[in-house]
Write an enzyme that holds these catalytic residues in place. Structure first.
Site, PDB file in Angstrom:
ATOM      1  N   TYR A  95       4.431  -3.791   2.198  1.00 16.22           N
ATOM      2  CA  TYR A  95       4.573  -5.173   2.655  1.00 16.22           C
ATOM      3  C   TYR A  95       5.809  -5.418   3.523  1.00 16.22           C
ATOM      4  CZ  TYR A  95       0.570  -7.199   0.253  1.00 16.22           C
ATOM      5  OH  TYR A  95      -0.707  -7.534  -0.119  1.00 16.22           O
ATOM      6  N   GLU A 137      -2.751  -8.373  -6.670  1.00 12.06           N
ATOM      7  CA  GLU A 137      -3.246  -7.011  -6.481  1.00 12.06           C
ATOM      8  C   GLU A 137      -2.846  -6.097  -7.639  1.00 12.06           C
ATOM      9  OE1 GLU A 137      -1.861  -6.164  -2.514  1.00 12.06           O
ATOM     10  OE2 GLU A 137      -3.030  -7.868  -1.751  1.00 12.06           O
TER      11      GLU A 137
END
Length: 410
Positions: A95, A137
Site C-alpha cells: 500500500y 482484507e
C-alpha cells in the site's frame, strides 16, 4: 479520524480529480511499473492496454474522496475491491508505494494546482482509506485460510476434464493435486488463476466465475475464448486455456472470492445473463435447484445465436424438472436454422417491454452479469421500471465497471 481541514480539502478537490481521472490513472501506472516492475505480474496487462484499469483507479480516487466521511456509503465498492485484492494476493506492505505513486501522479497531472496543502491532505486521506482496506482484507485472508479445505495464496489443481459448451465456451473441471479437501463457496463467486504462460514475460492473473453449484469435490470454470476484435487484443489467458491446457495439466488458483451472491429474501429471483455472463448465474441456478428453494425463478439468457449458446440443454432440463423455474432466450443474430427451429423467445436485445412481458411483478431480486453494453441496457430497464436499488445485484468482468456505481446509476 481525519481532521476537519483535511476533510474539507479532500472533498472540495475530489471533483477536480474526477475531471482528470483518466490522465491520473495513466500517469500512476506508468510511474508504478517503473518503481515496482514486479507488480506487472499482478496487474492485468490486457486491461492495461485497453486503459480499463486506469479508468478504474481514477474513479476509485474520486469516490473515496467524495465519501471520505462516510465510507459506509461506498461499502459495496470497498467490499468488491477487497475481495479481488484478497484473491490476487495484495499485501499491506504494497500500500505505501501505491500511495506515494498516486500522490506523485496527481501532482504531475494537476501541476501547480496541486499545492503542498492539497497533496498533504490527500496523503492523509489515502492512509485512512488504505487502513480500512487492510483491515477488511486481513479478515478475508483469515476466513479463506481457516475454513475447511481453505488455503492461503495459490494452490495447484489439475484439469480432470475439459468440456466444450459452445463454439466459444469451454468448461474446465478442476481437482486439487494434493488430493485434500477444497473449500466450499457461495454461488456467484469466482476463482482466480495465476498463469505462467510459455513465451510470456509476466505472470497473468485472471478471475473466472465458478459455473457449478458448490459442495462438489471439484471446481468448474467455464471460459470464453476472447479473440481480437476492434481495439481489443486476444485474451492471453483464455486462449492459453483453450489451446494449450488439456486434461491432466496443472494450474494454480487462489481460494474462491467475490460478493456477487444470492441474498436470503423471500421474493422471486430473476437471473439475467449476457454471453459468458451466464457462468455465475448458472452456479446460482444449479444451487437453487439442488437446495430445492421454493422461490419462483426466472432465467433469461441473451447471446448471439445457438452456436454461442452455452448450457442451453442443461437449463432446459432444469426447467422441465422444476415447476418454479421458467427460462427464456434472446438471440441478437439468430442463424437460419435458429429461425426455422424457433428455438428462442426474442430476436434482438433484452429491454423493459420484454421483461414486463415475462415477469408478473417487479417485486423480485434481480441478478445479472454480462458485457458493459448489456449491463447498461439492463440497468436502464430496471431504473425505468423503478426497481428498488436494494433488489439490484450484478457482476461484471472489467475493472471500471467493478467501480462504476455512479456510472451504473446504482
Amino acid at each position: 479520524m481525519l481532521d476537519d481541514k483535511t476533510i474539507n480539502i479532500v472533498q472540495s478537490t475530489a471533483p477536480v480529480l474526477k475531471e482528470n481521472s483518466k490522465e491520473i490513472g495513466k500517469r500512476f501506472y506508468k510511474l508504478l511499473f517503473e518503481k515496482a516492475p514486479d507488480l506487472l505480474n499482478i496487474f492485468n496487462q490486457t486491461n492495461q492496454k485497453r486503459g480499463l484499469q486506469q479508468e478504474a483507479l481514477g474513479y476509485a480516487v474520486y469516490a473515496a474522496g467524495e465519501y471520505i466521511t462516510n465510507l459506509d456509503a461506498i461499502k459495496p465498492v470497498i467490499e468488491r475491491i477487497s475481495q479481488k485484492h484478497r484473491a490476487i494476493g495484495i499485501k499491506p506492505e504494497q500500500y505505501p508505494v501505491v500511495g506515494e505513486t498516486l500522490l506523485q501522479a496527481v501532482k504531475d497531472v494537476l501541476g501547480d494546482n496541486a499545492t503542498d496543502e492539497i497533496i498533504e491532505a490527500w496523503g492523509k486521506a489515502y492512509g485512512y482509506i488504505s487502513d480500512a482496506f487492510i483491515s477488511l482484507e486481513k479478515k478475508l485472508y483469515e476466513e479463506s485460510e481457516q475454513q475447511p479445505g481453505g488455503w492461503e495464496g495459490y494452490r495447484t489443481f489439475y484439469v480432470d476434464k475439459k468440456v466444450k459448451e459452445s463454439d466459444e465456451v469451454t468448461s474446465f473441471y478442476l481437482k486439487s493435486k494434493d488430493g485434500e479437501a477444497i473449500s466450499s463457496y457461495k454461488a456467484g463467486q469466482y476463482l482466480t488463476i495465476r498463469a505462467e504462460i510459455p513465451g510470456e514475460q509476466y505472470t497473468h492473473i485472471r478471475h473466472y466465475s465458478l459455473s457449478e453449484a458448490p459442495g462438489k469435490d471439484y471446481y468448474r470454470i467455464s471460459v470464453k475464448r476472447e479473440d481480437e476484435h476492434g481495439n481489443s487484443p486476444d485474451g492471453i489467458v483464455s486462449n492459453y486455456l483453450h489451446d494449450q491446457i488439456q486434461s491432466g495439466d496443472t494450474l494454480q488458483f487462489s481460494a474462491p472470492a467475490g460478493d456477487f451472491v444470492i441474498r436470503k429474501d423471500n421474493v422471486p429471483i430473476v437471473l439475467i445473463s449476457g454471453g459468458i455472463g451466464i457462468t455465475p448465474l448458472l452456479s446460482m441456478l444449479n444451487t437453487i435447484a439442488e437446495e430445492k428453494l421454493s422461490r419462483q425463478v426466472t432465467f433469461i439468457h441473451a447471446t448471439s445465436n445457438s452456436k454461442t449458446h452455452a448450457f442451453r440443454e442443461h437449463v432446459k432440463e432444469l426447467e422441465n424438472n422444476f415447476d418454479y423455474l421458467k427460462s427464456y432466450v434472446c438471440y441478437n443474430s439468430p442463424t437460419v436454422e435458429d429461425k426455422k427451429a424457433k428455438n428462442y423467445d426474442k430476436e434482438g436485445h433484452i429491454d423493459l417491454n420484454f421483461l414486463q412481458s415475462l415477469l408478473p411483478t417487479k417485486e423480485a431480486d434481480f441478478y445479472f452479469c454480462g458485457s458493459i453494453p448489456f449491463m447498461e441496457a439492463i440497468i436502464k430497464a430496471l431504473n425505468e421500471w423503478e426497481v428498488p436499488k436494494e433488489h439490484i445485484h450484478y457482476e461484471v468482468f472489467r475493472p471500471v465497471a467493478m467501480l462504476g456505481e455512479e456510472d451504473m446509476n446504482l
